[in-house]
Design an enzyme around this catalytic site. Structure first.
Site, PDB file in Angstrom:
ATOM      1  N   GLU A 109      -4.943  -3.799  -1.874  1.00  0.00           N
ATOM      2  CA  GLU A 109      -6.394  -3.577  -1.823  1.00  0.00           C
ATOM      3  C   GLU A 109      -6.726  -2.309  -1.031  1.00  0.00           C
ATOM      4  OE1 GLU A 109      -4.563  -5.769  -0.371  1.00  0.00           O
ATOM      5  OE2 GLU A 109      -5.343  -6.457   1.563  1.00  0.00           O
ATOM      6  N   GLU A 157       9.330  -4.291  12.930  1.00  0.00           N
ATOM      7  CA  GLU A 157       9.103  -3.149  12.038  1.00  0.00           C
ATOM      8  C   GLU A 157       7.770  -2.528  12.460  1.00  0.00           C
ATOM      9  OE1 GLU A 157       7.828  -3.864   7.952  1.00  0.00           O
ATOM     10  OE2 GLU A 157       9.056  -2.186   7.308  1.00  0.00           O
ATOM     11  N   CYS A 189       9.489   1.850   3.510  1.00  0.00           N
ATOM     12  CA  CYS A 189      10.412   0.749   3.822  1.00  0.00           C
ATOM     13  C   CYS A 189      11.819   1.267   4.018  1.00  0.00           C
ATOM     14  CB  CYS A 189      10.385  -0.290   2.710  1.00  0.00           C
ATOM     15  SG  CYS A 189      11.049   0.362   1.187  1.00  0.00           S
ATOM     16  N   LYS A 209      -1.225  -7.095  -9.206  1.00  0.00           N
ATOM     17  CA  LYS A 209      -2.196  -7.150  -8.096  1.00  0.00           C
ATOM     18  C   LYS A 209      -1.752  -6.100  -7.091  1.00  0.00           C
ATOM     19  CE  LYS A 209      -3.213  -8.290  -4.378  1.00  0.00           C
ATOM     20  NZ  LYS A 209      -3.576  -7.300  -3.328  1.00  0.00           N
ATOM     21  N   SER A 225       5.418  -6.909   3.329  1.00  0.00           N
ATOM     22  CA  SER A 225       6.000  -7.185   4.651  1.00  0.00           C
ATOM     23  C   SER A 225       6.783  -8.505   4.628  1.00  0.00           C
ATOM     24  CB  SER A 225       4.876  -7.252   5.684  1.00  0.00           C
ATOM     25  OG  SER A 225       3.960  -8.253   5.303  1.00  0.00           O
ATOM     26  N   PHE A 258       0.812  -1.225   0.000  1.00  0.00           N
ATOM     27  CA  PHE A 258       0.000   0.000   0.000  1.00  0.00           C
ATOM     28  C   PHE A 258       0.845   1.276   0.000  1.00  0.00           C
ATOM     29  CE2 PHE A 258       0.876  -0.104   4.570  1.00  0.00           C
ATOM     30  CZ  PHE A 258       1.027   1.242   4.864  1.00  0.00           C
TER      31      PHE A 258
HETATM   32  P1  NAD Z   1       1.599  -6.596   3.015  1.00  0.00           P
HETATM   33  O1  NAD Z   1       2.649  -7.643   3.079  1.00  0.00           O
HETATM   34  O2  NAD Z   1       0.496  -6.644   4.012  1.00  0.00           O
HETATM   35  O3  NAD Z   1       0.876  -6.629   1.571  1.00  0.00           O
HETATM   36  C1  NAD Z   1       1.617  -6.605   0.381  1.00  0.00           C
HETATM   37  C2  NAD Z   1       0.804  -7.289  -0.724  1.00  0.00           C
HETATM   38  O4  NAD Z   1       0.589  -8.651  -0.359  1.00  0.00           O
HETATM   39  C3  NAD Z   1      -0.569  -6.672  -0.932  1.00  0.00           C
HETATM   40  O5  NAD Z   1      -0.858  -6.659  -2.316  1.00  0.00           O
HETATM   41  C4  NAD Z   1      -1.503  -7.618  -0.188  1.00  0.00           C
HETATM   42  O6  NAD Z   1      -2.787  -7.679  -0.739  1.00  0.00           O
HETATM   43  C5  NAD Z   1      -0.794  -8.951  -0.345  1.00  0.00           C
HETATM   44  N1  NAD Z   1      -1.043  -9.842   0.796  1.00  0.00           N
HETATM   45  C6  NAD Z   1      -1.261  -9.496   2.088  1.00  0.00           C
HETATM   46  N2  NAD Z   1      -1.419 -10.585   2.845  1.00  0.00           N
HETATM   47  C7  NAD Z   1      -1.313 -11.652   2.022  1.00  0.00           C
HETATM   48  C8  NAD Z   1      -1.368 -13.058   2.218  1.00  0.00           C
HETATM   49  N3  NAD Z   1      -1.590 -13.590   3.425  1.00  0.00           N
HETATM   50  N4  NAD Z   1      -1.182 -13.856   1.150  1.00  0.00           N
HETATM   51  C9  NAD Z   1      -0.955 -13.342  -0.071  1.00  0.00           C
HETATM   52  N5  NAD Z   1      -0.880 -12.008  -0.315  1.00  0.00           N
HETATM   53  C10 NAD Z   1      -1.058 -11.185   0.713  1.00  0.00           C
HETATM   54  O7  NAD Z   1       2.354  -5.188   3.044  1.00  0.00           O
HETATM   55  P2  NAD Z   1       1.725  -3.739   3.148  1.00  0.00           P
HETATM   56  O8  NAD Z   1       1.195  -3.537   4.535  1.00  0.00           O
HETATM   57  O9  NAD Z   1       0.826  -3.474   2.009  1.00  0.00           O
HETATM   58  O10 NAD Z   1       3.034  -2.842   2.942  1.00  0.00           O
HETATM   59  C11 NAD Z   1       3.903  -2.491   3.959  1.00  0.00           C
HETATM   60  C12 NAD Z   1       5.074  -3.425   4.025  1.00  0.00           C
HETATM   61  O11 NAD Z   1       5.775  -3.442   2.783  1.00  0.00           O
HETATM   62  C13 NAD Z   1       6.113  -3.002   5.062  1.00  0.00           C
HETATM   63  O12 NAD Z   1       6.571  -4.153   5.727  1.00  0.00           O
HETATM   64  C14 NAD Z   1       7.215  -2.378   4.226  1.00  0.00           C
HETATM   65  O13 NAD Z   1       8.497  -2.394   4.798  1.00  0.00           O
HETATM   66  C15 NAD Z   1       7.164  -3.237   3.012  1.00  0.00           C
HETATM   67  N6  NAD Z   1       7.777  -2.575   1.869  1.00  0.00           N
HETATM   68  C16 NAD Z   1       9.006  -3.015   1.480  1.00  0.00           C
HETATM   69  C17 NAD Z   1       9.642  -2.389   0.435  1.00  0.00           C
HETATM   70  C18 NAD Z   1      10.992  -2.850  -0.028  1.00  0.00           C
HETATM   71  O14 NAD Z   1      11.417  -2.399  -1.059  1.00  0.00           O
HETATM   72  N7  NAD Z   1      11.677  -3.727   0.680  1.00  0.00           N
HETATM   73  C19 NAD Z   1       9.018  -1.322  -0.225  1.00  0.00           C
HETATM   74  C20 NAD Z   1       7.761  -0.913   0.193  1.00  0.00           C
HETATM   75  C21 NAD Z   1       7.147  -1.556   1.251  1.00  0.00           C
END
Ligand code: NAD
Length: 494
Positions: free
Chosen positions: A175, A379, A280, A172, A225, A148
């Site tokens: 959401e 985090e 991040c 994808k 994450s 997000f």
């Molecule tokens: P998230 O892991 O909750 O979601 C990321 C994606 O995975 C979304 O599209 C979500 O719909 C999907 N998702 C969520 N749960 C899932 C599951 N159980 N099974 C399959 N798909 C699933 O992350 P977020 O809250 O949207 O974003 C924040 C996180 O992203 C933080 O941890 C941040 O550090 C990380 N991030 C990392 C970088 C990097 O370059 N390393 C960059 C941006 C964000």
């Protein structure tokens, strides 16, 4: 209430039988809803992408590059429109959203140089009359799954290079803020990308699992994450795909006793609290070396009370709300836990009151944090800065290298020798020297180490070309007039 649907074969698609709420974090209101794709809808998008990819792969490289030049123009001219969409669903302030768009444009600029990136290699006369050359061919259909916090930039990290390499994509997006991805897909279409090459399916785990399990998907790019990144890596690689899964972070900023203290204070405030800490590459741990700690903490404390927190649409706001109510409450729980575990809560932003139902919180500063505290280990992804005090440069390096994350880090010093040694010693993928958020420019690649990235390849830039292509090596001999000789031995070039 409007429903955000999928974008498949160049048009709105999907039944929207199941939907999820999309909030305006500044008001707390669920102002839109997004369709959650079923397995069948995702499979349909993949089939459309597979068909479109055949034609896209055969289009000339120069025509492909034209799309990116036009896309750059569209993004530049309509950056404000896109930034407003980001703010309406993510909550970040408009200037921050515009910054994200401009960093995303770097990936489009890189992709526009595809002719150069896709050049292969050639060696003449490796044996008598035998030449060898290599070509880079697309992997086919690429799945891109994004978080997000950067609804424009992170999709562009992936989609630009994947398409430039001749692949089709099923994206994808998160959401929580899906509208920007649909806007981007339409912008690609306007720039001349054939329908079906970039498809967007919205939704949650159901959609993601359908992508990971499809035998038609050749590569998966994921950013999110760490727990989800790890599971995506395991499931997709078990299904035989190449995967890059970028995870979370805990970024340390080291301040040496010789640092420019005002510069370090300003950098720490900007990098810790910008975008409400939902980056991040946000600085979440300040490592104060030696006797600089008191001045640093006091410098930050004295300035953060002035930060203007409000709706992202208000030009006066420097920081907007968090993404959801649940996330705001979770951030608050870390500050409470830090106090209980013996940290010194210098500023408790969670107590600050805001009008209305938006997901706002104030910024927090916690001193005397130790590695056994939850506020250090996890985090938090919110506006909470922890200060760890250490006695020496060596102790700072040891602390960072022992951390399970390795996304970004920075050192603030006036000493070139110390900076060089830090670059050499530190086990982190991206390093800033007096630069608090060292996100590499688009001509380099981005990626952390350890639990911040699962897979072998960093994202965007040169490494993305390797990730989104398969290399093929061709060994050639043209018939000359020497008679062919029967030889059952293994061919030698000597
Ligand atoms: P998230 O892991 O909750 O979601 C990321 C994606 O995975 C979304 O599209 C979500 O719909 C999907 N998702 C969520 N749960 C899932 C599951 N159980 N099974 C399959 N798909 C699933 O992350 P977020 O809250 O949207 O974003 C924040 C996180 O992203 C933080 O941890 C941040 O550090 C990380 N991030 C990392 C970088 C990097 O370059 N390393 C960059 C941006 C964000």
């Amino acid at each position: 209430m409007s429903t955000i649907r999928h974008f498949i074969a160049g048009t709105d698609a999907g039944a929207a039988d199941r939907t999820l709420p999309v909030y305006d974090p500044a008001t707390g209101e669920a102002h839109r809803q997004v369709a959650a794709a079923s397995t069948a809808e995702v499979e349909h998008a993949i089939a459309v992408a597979k068909e479109a990819q055949r034609a896209w792969r055969s289009s000339s490289l120069v025509k492909r590059a034209d799309v990116f030049f036009r896309l750059r123009q569209i993004l530049t001219e309509r950056a404000d429109e896109l930034a407003a969409i980001v703010t309406s669903e993510h909550g970040k302030v408009l200037s921050d959203a515009a910054g994200e768009v401009s960093r995303g444009i770097e990936n489009v600029e890189f992709a526009a140089g595809l002719l150069h990136h896709l050049k292969g290699e050639r060696a003449e006369q490796v044996s008598r009359g035998v030449d060898v050359h290599s070509v880079k061919q697309p992997v086919g259909v690429v799945a891109c799954i994004t978080p997000f916090n950067f609804p424009v930039m992170v999709p562009l990290w992936m989609v630009a290079s994947a398409i430039a390499c001749g692949n089709a994509v099923v994206l994808k997006p998160s959401e929580k803020d899906p509208s920007a991805a649909i806007w981007l897909a339409r912008a690609f279409q306007e720039a001349g990308l054939p329908d079906g090459v970039l498809n967007v399916v919205n939704g949650d785990k159901v959609a993601v699992d359908a992508l990971l399990d499809s035998m038609e998907i050749g590569a998966v790019s994921f950013v999110g994450s760490t727990p989800i990144a790890r599971s995506i890596y395991e499931r997709a690689s078990a299904n035989g795909k190449r995967v890059q899964a970028l995870g979370g972070a805990k970024n340390h900023m080291v301040v040496m006793p010789d640092a420019d203290i005002d510069g370090a204070v300003t950098a720490a405030i900007s990098a810790a609290y910008g975008s409400a800490g939902e980056r991040c590459m946000a600085v979440s741990v300040l490592v104060a070396v030696g006797d600089i700690a008191d001045d640093l903490v006091e410098g930050i404390r004295s300035r953060i009370g002035e930060l203007r927190i409000g709706p992202g649409t208000d030009p006066a706001s420097e920081m907007g709300p968090l993404i959801t109510r649940e996330h705001r409450d979770k951030v608050a729980s870390y500050v409470a836990a830090a106090a209980a575990e013996g940290g010194t809560v210098v500023v408790d932003g969670t107590q600050r009151a805001f009008e209305g139902d938006g997901f706002f919180t104030g910024v927090s500063l916690i001193d005397n944090v130790t590695t056994d505290m939850k506020v250090y280990q996890d985090e938090i992804f919110g506006p909470v800065l922890s200060v760890v005090r250490v006695n020496s440069y060596e102790a700072a390096v040891e602390l960072i290298n022992a951390n399970r994350f390795g996304n970004g880090t920075a050192i603030f010093t006036r000493d070139g020798g110390t900076a060089r040694q830090f670059e050499y010693d530190i086990e982190v993928g991206m390093v800033g020297i007096n630069v608090p958020i060292p996100v590499p420019v688009g001509a380099f690649s981005f990626g952390g180490w350890k639990d911040s990235l699962f897979g072998d390849s960093h994202i965007y830039g040169p490494e993305s070309i390797g990730f989104y292509t398969r290399s093929k090596v061709v060994t050639t001999r043209w018939p000359d007039h020497t008679p062919a000789q029967l030889d059952l031995g293994f061919p030698s070039n000597h």
